[in-house]
Design a protein around this motif. Structure first.
Motif, PDB file in Angstrom:
ATOM      1  N   UNK A   1       0.471   8.873  -2.286  1.00  0.00           N
ATOM      2  CA  UNK A   1       1.201   8.431  -3.473  1.00  0.00           C
ATOM      3  C   UNK A   1       1.598   6.974  -3.337  1.00  0.00           C
ATOM      4  N   UNK A   2       2.059   6.417  -4.454  1.00  0.00           N
ATOM      5  CA  UNK A   2       2.621   5.077  -4.472  1.00  0.00           C
ATOM      6  C   UNK A   2       4.125   5.176  -4.241  1.00  0.00           C
ATOM      7  N   UNK A   3       4.627   4.392  -3.312  1.00  0.00           N
ATOM      8  CA  UNK A   3       6.055   4.340  -3.009  1.00  0.00           C
ATOM      9  C   UNK A   3       6.632   3.126  -3.733  1.00  0.00           C
ATOM     10  N   UNK A   4       7.450   3.378  -4.735  1.00  0.00           N
ATOM     11  CA  UNK A   4       7.981   2.304  -5.566  1.00  0.00           C
ATOM     12  C   UNK A   4       9.021   1.471  -4.816  1.00  0.00           C
ATOM     13  N   UNK A   5       8.889   0.156  -4.927  1.00  0.00           N
ATOM     14  CA  UNK A   5       9.839  -0.799  -4.318  1.00  0.00           C
ATOM     15  C   UNK A   5      10.078  -0.500  -2.833  1.00  0.00           C
ATOM     16  N   UNK A   6       9.041  -0.159  -2.131  1.00  0.00           N
ATOM     17  CA  UNK A   6       9.141   0.303  -0.735  1.00  0.00           C
ATOM     18  C   UNK A   6       9.410  -0.822   0.260  1.00  0.00           C
ATOM     19  N   UNK A   7       8.881  -2.006  -0.003  1.00  0.00           N
ATOM     20  CA  UNK A   7       8.955  -3.081   0.986  1.00  0.00           C
ATOM     21  C   UNK A   7       9.233  -4.400   0.275  1.00  0.00           C
ATOM     22  N   UNK A   8      10.144  -5.176   0.853  1.00  0.00           N
ATOM     23  CA  UNK A   8      10.472  -6.471   0.269  1.00  0.00           C
ATOM     24  C   UNK A   8      10.137  -7.581   1.262  1.00  0.00           C
ATOM     25  N   UNK A   9       9.044  -8.305   1.022  1.00  0.00           N
ATOM     26  CA  UNK A   9       8.728  -9.455   1.879  1.00  0.00           C
ATOM     27  C   UNK A   9       9.808 -10.529   1.750  1.00  0.00           C
TER      28      UNK A   9
ATOM     29  N   UNK B   1       1.404   1.757  -0.875  1.00  0.00           N
ATOM     30  CA  UNK B   1       0.600   2.968  -0.933  1.00  0.00           C
ATOM     31  C   UNK B   1       0.782   3.747   0.372  1.00  0.00           C
ATOM     32  N   UNK B   2       1.025   5.047   0.237  1.00  0.00           N
ATOM     33  CA  UNK B   2       1.198   5.931   1.393  1.00  0.00           C
ATOM     34  C   UNK B   2      -0.092   6.691   1.643  1.00  0.00           C
ATOM     35  N   UNK B   3      -0.585   6.573   2.871  1.00  0.00           N
ATOM     36  CA  UNK B   3      -1.750   7.326   3.337  1.00  0.00           C
ATOM     37  C   UNK B   3      -1.296   8.204   4.497  1.00  0.00           C
ATOM     38  N   UNK B   4      -1.859   9.399   4.606  1.00  0.00           N
ATOM     39  CA  UNK B   4      -1.496  10.291   5.708  1.00  0.00           C
ATOM     40  C   UNK B   4      -2.729  10.927   6.337  1.00  0.00           C
ATOM     41  N   UNK B   5      -2.559  11.269   7.607  1.00  0.00           N
ATOM     42  CA  UNK B   5      -3.561  11.994   8.378  1.00  0.00           C
ATOM     43  C   UNK B   5      -2.822  13.119   9.096  1.00  0.00           C
ATOM     44  N   UNK B   6      -3.422  14.320   9.077  1.00  0.00           N
ATOM     45  CA  UNK B   6      -2.768  15.500   9.645  1.00  0.00           C
ATOM     46  C   UNK B   6      -3.565  16.051  10.817  1.00  0.00           C
ATOM     47  N   UNK B   7      -2.829  16.568  11.783  1.00  0.00           N
ATOM     48  CA  UNK B   7      -3.470  17.239  12.915  1.00  0.00           C
ATOM     49  C   UNK B   7      -3.523  18.724  12.625  1.00  0.00           C
TER      50      UNK B   7
END
Length: 177
Positions: free
Chosen positions: A154-162, A171-177
């Motif tokens: 998903x898109x994380x709104x206002x997640x990071x402020x340079x 953008x959130x990406x995930x990998x699962x075991x």
């Protein structure tokens, strides 16, 4: 050493890495300024790099955060950093953050490192979920996520402020075991 590949190797951070990390940061200051401002600031001088490395070695030992170096085998110089951070041991989740020297871009070194360290995180750290949070315009980092089988969540709104900028959606990406 964790492993070697293509004339490079991945290792846990050590106290001896301070000068090489300082040089990596200084040589790539413009490249790292937007997405790695804290690491850049903490390595602005050789003395600050020594403090930074000592802190990261301590955090590695206490399992608060894991910092790995990617080094060129011929020179032992650090060309990249990979963090496993934002650890939640209750749900067994961690987040990757990474940077690489401009001279090493385009060689898929970071994709290889993330594949190797994902396996390390699942096997040695017993994590179940790994995350990569990246801005959509950071195409090399998006490619790393996709090349290593991370899935867009998903898109994380206002997640990071340079520094000096408005908040960015990430953008959130995930990998699962």
């Amino acid at each position: 050493m964790i492993t070697s590949f293509n004339g490079f190797y991945i290792d846990k951070i050590t106290l001896e890495d301070a000068k090489s990390i300082y040089l990596l940061m200084i040589d790539n200051a413009n490249r790292f300024r937007r997405y790695f401002p804290k690491t850049l600031e903490q390595n602005a001088t050789e003395i600050l790099s020594e403090v930074f490395v000592k802190s990261k070695v301590d955090k590695f030992q206490s399992k608060e955060e894991f910092l790995f170096t990617i080094k060129e085998a011929a020179t032992n110089s650090v060309v990249g950093l990979v963090y496993i951070k934002e650890l939640d041991w209750t749900i067994k989740q961690g987040e990757f953050a990474y940077c690489i020297d401009a001279k090493c871009g385009g060689k898929q070194l970071m994709s290889k490192a993330i594949k190797i360290l994902s396996e390390y995180a699942f096997t040695d750290l017993d994590l179940k979920t790994l995350q990569i949070i990246v801005h959509k315009d950071n195409i090399p980092s998006v490619k790393v996520a996709l090349n290593t089988n991370f899935k867009w969540i998903k898109t994380l709104l206002n997640e990071f402020t340079p520094v000096g900028e408005s908040p960015l959606d990430m953008e959130l990406y995930e990998l699962y075991n």
